[in-house]
Structures are given as C-alpha cells and as structure tokens.
Motif scaffolding. Structure first.
Motif, mmCIF file in Angstrom:
data_model
loop_
_atom_site.group_PDB
_atom_site.id
_atom_site.type_symbol
_atom_site.label_atom_id
_atom_site.label_comp_id
_atom_site.label_asym_id
_atom_site.label_seq_id
_atom_site.Cartn_x
_atom_site.Cartn_y
_atom_site.Cartn_z
ATOM 1 N N LEU A 74 0.934 -0.718 -0.035
ATOM 2 C CA LEU A 74 0.016 -0.295 -0.317
ATOM 3 C C LEU A 74 0.695 1.437 -0.370
ATOM 4 C CD1 LEU A 74 -2.510 1.745 -0.131
ATOM 5 C CD2 LEU A 74 -2.515 1.029 3.261
ATOM 6 N N ILE A 75 0.347 2.192 -0.468
ATOM 7 C CA ILE A 75 0.832 3.281 -0.766
ATOM 8 C C ILE A 75 0.441 4.772 -0.838
ATOM 9 C CG2 ILE A 75 3.310 2.310 -1.982
ATOM 10 C CD1 ILE A 75 2.831 4.060 -4.198
ATOM 11 N N VAL A 97 8.749 5.675 -0.862
ATOM 12 C CA VAL A 97 8.425 6.639 -1.257
ATOM 13 C C VAL A 97 8.434 6.032 -2.965
ATOM 14 C CG1 VAL A 97 8.543 9.022 0.091
ATOM 15 C CG2 VAL A 97 10.597 8.209 -1.775
ATOM 16 N N ALA A 98 7.270 6.701 -3.782
ATOM 17 C CA ALA A 98 7.630 7.034 -5.066
ATOM 18 C C ALA A 98 7.369 7.517 -5.846
ATOM 19 C CB ALA A 98 6.592 5.663 -5.440
ATOM 20 N N SER A 99 7.823 7.643 -7.588
ATOM 21 C CA SER A 99 7.209 9.234 -8.108
ATOM 22 C C SER A 99 6.260 8.328 -8.525
ATOM 23 C CB SER A 99 8.359 9.020 -9.425
ATOM 24 O OG SER A 99 9.250 9.406 -8.949
ATOM 25 N N SER A 100 5.413 7.605 -9.162
ATOM 26 C CA SER A 100 4.209 7.193 -9.301
ATOM 27 C C SER A 100 3.726 5.576 -8.756
ATOM 28 C CB SER A 100 3.874 7.370 -11.053
ATOM 29 O OG SER A 100 4.599 6.470 -11.053
ATOM 30 N N PRO A 101 2.402 4.870 -8.496
ATOM 31 C CA PRO A 101 2.657 4.094 -8.843
ATOM 32 C C PRO A 101 3.119 3.247 -9.667
ATOM 33 C CG PRO A 101 0.078 5.230 -7.889
ATOM 34 C CD PRO A 101 1.475 5.801 -8.997
ATOM 35 N N ASN A 102 3.418 3.303 -10.814
ATOM 36 C CA ASN A 102 3.656 2.265 -11.972
ATOM 37 C C ASN A 102 5.560 2.254 -11.975
ATOM 38 O OD1 ASN A 102 1.505 2.383 -12.986
ATOM 39 N ND2 ASN A 102 1.424 4.432 -14.097
ATOM 40 N N ASP A 103 6.108 3.361 -10.869
ATOM 41 C CA ASP A 103 7.334 3.120 -10.270
ATOM 42 C C ASP A 103 8.419 2.409 -9.124
ATOM 43 O OD1 ASP A 103 7.885 4.982 -12.481
ATOM 44 O OD2 ASP A 103 7.479 6.435 -11.324
ATOM 45 N N LYS A 104 9.303 1.787 -9.348
ATOM 46 C CA LYS A 104 9.500 0.946 -8.290
ATOM 47 C C LYS A 104 9.935 2.288 -6.957
ATOM 48 C CE LYS A 104 13.748 -1.557 -6.509
ATOM 49 N NZ LYS A 104 14.710 -2.357 -6.316
ATOM 50 N N GLU A 150 -5.448 6.704 -2.566
ATOM 51 C CA GLU A 150 -4.314 4.888 -2.116
ATOM 52 C C GLU A 150 -4.110 4.378 -3.533
ATOM 53 O OE1 GLU A 150 -5.682 4.306 3.037
ATOM 54 O OE2 GLU A 150 -6.589 3.575 1.380
ATOM 55 N N TYR A 151 -2.550 3.904 -3.084
ATOM 56 C CA TYR A 151 -3.099 2.084 -4.581
ATOM 57 C C TYR A 151 -2.375 1.443 -3.491
ATOM 58 C CZ TYR A 151 -0.604 0.744 -8.189
ATOM 59 O OH TYR A 151 -0.658 -0.596 -9.243
ATOM 60 N N ARG A 152 -3.098 0.145 -3.885
ATOM 61 C CA ARG A 152 -2.545 -1.079 -3.326
ATOM 62 C C ARG A 152 -1.604 -2.136 -4.736
ATOM 63 N NH1 ARG A 152 -3.290 -2.978 1.524
ATOM 64 N NH2 ARG A 152 -5.115 -1.993 2.708
#
Length: 162
Positions: A74-75, A97-104, A150-152
């Motif tokens: 979860l982020i 942290v992440a730049s976007s949910p698509n990034d590592k 939120e993003y899982r």
C-alpha cells in the motif's frame, strides 16, 4: 515479492520527494546564544484556500513499530497538502516513496535525528517506525475535503534489512 534495499536518507537524494529536516548546516544562535536555530527547513505547501475548513494542523500519531524485512503493498498520497513526520524519539524510521504507482518504490532509513516533509502529491508508504514508541508529531492539511488517495500494488514489495 519484489525486494528493495533501504538507502541512507540525505537531502540531495530525497529532494524530489520532500525535505529532510535535521539540525545540520547553517544556523543562527538565539536564546542568549544557547540554541541553534536551523531556520525554515521545510517547504510547507497546502491547497491555495486557507480557511477553518482547509488549514495546516499539528497532530500526534502513535504508530505500531515494524521490523525489517518489511512487506508492504500500500502507498498513498495527499494531493491537497504536504505532510511532515517529526519523530518524538531519537529512533530511526523507514520512509518509502515513489514517483508514481508505476515506478519502483524507494526506501530510506533515517538516522534517528531526522524528520521528513513529503511534498504535496508524493506517493509514500504508511508511517513505519522501527522501534517503540512510534510517536510522531505530524504537520499536514486539516480539512473537510478528501485529501487521501491510496494504491495497492498487485505484488507486494519487501524492504530488506541493511
């Protein structure tokens, strides 16, 4: 699970995600020369209309400590304001942290004398103390409109021990 190795938290490496808050660098002496003031260390950024329904606030969080390896999927992010986590103990904590949910995602390990301010809209993991008590002062936007997304991840990540 997808592995992540935690990095030391430094202002230069963390700059795209937020501010590192610590008592290093330039200061001025105050309080009759007995206190160093490290001035204006974070860029506080809240939705443009400040009112009683949309304002900066200070809260106290008491989070359950976790251990490494730490598994997460979860982020979240706060599109209407930055969020600062200021530990009330001198224990290291984990920052994801992440730049976007698509990034590592990236994981940072504080040194026990650092706080962070996440820029508005920065994707980040939940508050992750590594020692009890998990007590933090948190400065963020207080308001009536939604300020949480939120993003899982479809597959969990694991932050490995250093």
């Amino acid at each position: 699970m997808q592995p992540i190795h935690p990095e030391p938290l430094t202002p230069a490496v963390f700059a795209r995600f937020g501010d590192v808050l610590d008592a290093t660098g330039d200061f001025r002496l105050i309080n009759d020369g007995l206190c160093q003031r490290h001035h204006d260390r974070a860029r506080l950024d809240f939705a443009p209309e400040i009112s009683l329904q949309n304002r900066p606030g200070l809260s106290i969080f008491n989070a359950t400590p976790r251990a490494l390896p730490y598994i997460f999927d979860l982020i979240e992010r706060h599109p209407e304001g930055c969020q600062a986590f200021i530990p009330m103990t001198q224990n290291p904590f984990l920052v994801i942290v992440a730049s976007s949910p698509n990034d590592k995602p990236r994981a940072f390990l504080t040194n026990g004398a650092q706080a962070i301010n996440l820029h508005r809209g920065t994707w980040h993991g939940v508050l992750t103390p590594l020692h009890a008590p998990g007590l933090f002062a948190v400065v963020d936007r207080i308001g009536t409109s939604a300020n949480l997304e939120e993003y899982r991840y479809p597959q969990p990540w694991v932050v490995l021990a250093v």
